[in-house]
Design a protein around this motif. Structure first.
Motif, PDB file in Angstrom:
ATOM      1  N   GLU A  21      32.546  40.466  59.410  1.00 49.91           N
ATOM      2  CA  GLU A  21      32.771  40.083  58.018  1.00 49.91           C
ATOM      3  C   GLU A  21      32.179  41.128  57.073  1.00 49.91           C
ATOM      4  N   GLN A  22      31.055  41.710  57.461  1.00 48.33           N
ATOM      5  CA  GLN A  22      30.450  42.761  56.651  1.00 48.33           C
ATOM      6  C   GLN A  22      31.358  43.995  56.597  1.00 48.33           C
ATOM      7  N   ARG A  56      27.925  49.586  59.136  1.00 52.59           N
ATOM      8  CA  ARG A  56      28.322  48.210  59.426  1.00 52.59           C
ATOM      9  C   ARG A  56      29.294  48.137  60.602  1.00 52.59           C
ATOM     10  N   THR A  91      33.854  45.939  53.187  1.00 55.72           N
ATOM     11  CA  THR A  91      33.327  47.254  52.831  1.00 55.72           C
ATOM     12  C   THR A  91      34.451  48.287  52.739  1.00 55.72           C
TER      13      THR A  91
END
Length: 532
Positions: free
Chosen positions: A469-470, A484, A474
């Motif tokens: 999800e990060q 990430r 991004t």
């Protein structure tokens, strides 16, 4: 619609060595060792060609392809080697440079809204397909919808984030995504977005797929001999036609790997995209140009284990399994010195590679024995499913695992028997391999997400969910993207059901009179190439 963030793409000059952030991945392909990949697996895809053509002709590229082309519709096609061949006929929306940065092709620009849930593409003006019909936003939207919804589409996993797609006007395509995904433009680069003619698909989809491809790439098909050869000629309507210096291409299908090297040496062929690694040194000594570099083409070999089934439903057993594997020994025996022993899902040239993974995972048979004893598992027997051509690597792995207490049975199956259990997630373990995805997070998702086609457990750990999800939120040009992405890679390896063994480059070779191909991960770019 907000116009930030916005990415304007500029075409790089040929020979440009400016450093850019590295990105790169490719599509799935069955493979376990470089030798198996080039000499056995691909050779099994077709029969020897009788129309190889003559080599040594100026402006003519003679390609020896060990595999046949199972489909000509890029929506349907699966194997990487085949899509590389179809890139002669079809062009993608974007492409990648040698550093993995997105570059323009049919599209020149992409724009996200602020939330990363809506993507707008800008196409070049005045584009047409090789049949003279317009390559406009409507044609692109139609192609993306086919990839998303067509029953036999091989692109559904790549397009699963698309909620809807529409033509805004002649040169703008709007893609609405199910959630924020700033990395989605990578899906539209290389093999996942080779655009076929809308008119040809509507007229006769079966013909398009059988042997009548119509795209907007640099070469147009003039003759197809099913299972034997494809002959193509330069297409002047290509958007970058001034940079295409090859006049004719002959692709021999199903070439016998045992004859490829002699064919290169005698001039029957001048380009082999999949040379058997045991022929590498001989090819070099013959004056041929050889590329064996993971930044261009690579294969990751691994073992899938099913954490839903005993004995792998015990975390200590999984940890012991990993510690029992001597990756260096596998590389030494199976890859002719070309492989890199790693527990990573990708090679070091890929931005998802995380050095911390290899620091944590190492060969330690005594630790493996202790973990098995502490696990309390009473039955350490399991079956590992393989293709018949891959029994040799399976046997070496079997010896390593049985040395610490596992009881391993090798089950060799043909594709008809193997895939139902693999895709049905009923196997305890399987020896397999892949060559990644253009979208780097999708490369990881195939292994670690619940719906991942390579996830034998069909489950997803919350640690991986949070990490991915990060990445999704991004932008690709954000300095945090790579950090990430690597964190997601580590979370996946630590909690997932894929045990990676090693990566190897896929070897390609050309005659001395063929100019160097750009080392573009996952596809061959024909722009700027000269022969003679």
């Amino acid at each position: 619609m907000s116009k930030k963030p916005r990415t304007q793409l500029a075409a790089p000059a040929i020979g440009d060595t400016t450093r850019r952030r590295p990105f790169g991945a490719r599509r799935a392909l069955v493979a376990v060792s470089a030798a198996v990949l080039t000499t056995t697996l691909l050779a099994a895809c077709g029969s020897a060609s009788s129309d190889s053509g003559s080599g040594g002709e100026a402006g003519v590229l003679n390609i020896a392809n060990a595999a046949d082309i199972p489909a000509y519709d890029p929506v349907v096609l699966g194997p990487t080697g085949a899509t590389q061949t179809l890139s002669l006929v079809y062009e993608s929306l974007f492409t990648l440079d040698e550093q993995g940065e997105i570059q323009p092709a049919l599209a020149t620009e992409y724009t996200f809204n602020e939330t990363g849930t809506q993507l707008t593409l800008t196409l070049r003006e005045g584009l047409t397909f090789q049949d003279g019909t317009p390559l406009d936003a409507e044609a692109v939207a139609y192609h993306l919808e086919r990839g998303r919804t067509q029953e036999n589409s091989a692109l559904k996993p790549a397009y699963h984030q698309i909620k809807s797609v529409q033509a805004v006007d002649a040169t703008h395509v709007q893609i609405d995504l199910k959630q924020a995904d700033f990395g989605f433009p990578l899906v539209l680069a290389n093999r996942s977005a080779l655009i076929a003619s809308k008119a040809a698909a509507e007229k006769d989809l079966k013909a398009l797929n059988a042997n009548e491809p119509v795209g907007a790439g640099p070469f147009k098909v003039v003759k197809v001999v099913p299972g034997a050869s494809i002959t193509l000629e330069k297409w002047d309507g290509y958007w970058d036609a001034d940079n295409i210096h090859v006049d004719k291409v002959k692709v021999s299908l199903g070439t016998d790997p045992a004859t490829v090297l002699s064919g290169l040496q005698t001039g029957v062929y001048n380009f082999v995209p999949g040379l058997a690694p045991q022929n590498l040194e001989t090819a070099k000594s013959s004056g041929l140009k050889v590329v064996a570099d993971t930044s261009a083409n690579w294969v990751a070999s691994f073992v899938n284990i099913n954490r839903q089934l005993a004995p792998f439903d015990n975390p200590q057993v999984v940890e012991a399994f990993n510690a029992a594997i001597d990756r260096d020994a596998l590389v030494k025996t199976l890859t002719f010195g070309l492989g890199d022993a790693t527990a990573n899902p990708v090679p070091p040239t890929n931005p998802a590679f995380n050095p911390a993974i290899d620091e944590e995972v190492g060969f330690d048979p005594e630790k493996a024995k202790q973990l098995l004893e502490e696990s309390g598992a009473k039955d350490l027997s399991f079956k590992i499913h393989v293709f018949p051509t891959m029994t040799a690597p399976a046997e070496q792995l079997q010896q390593q695992l049985e040395a610490v207490g596992f009881d391993v049975e090798i089950v060799a199956e043909d594709t008809t028997s193997f895939y139902p259990g693999y895709y049905g997630k009923t196997q305890q373990a399987a020896l397999y391999g892949y060559v990644g995805r253009d979208n780097k997070l999708l490369s990881l998702d195939e292994h670690f997400s619940e719906a991942g086609i390579l996830n034998l457990s069909a489950s997803e750990d919350p640690a991986y969910t949070a990490a991915r999800e990060q990445v999704l939120k991004t932008p690709l040009d954000d300095p945090a993207y790579k950090t990430r992405l690597r964190a997601a890679s580590k979370a996946g390896v630590e909690t997932g059901s894929t045990v990676f063994l090693y990566t190897t480059p896929t070897v390609s070779a050309t005659s001395a009179d063929v100019s160097d191909f750009p080392k573009t991960d996952g596809i061959f770019r024909w722009n700027g190439i000269t022969v003679g």
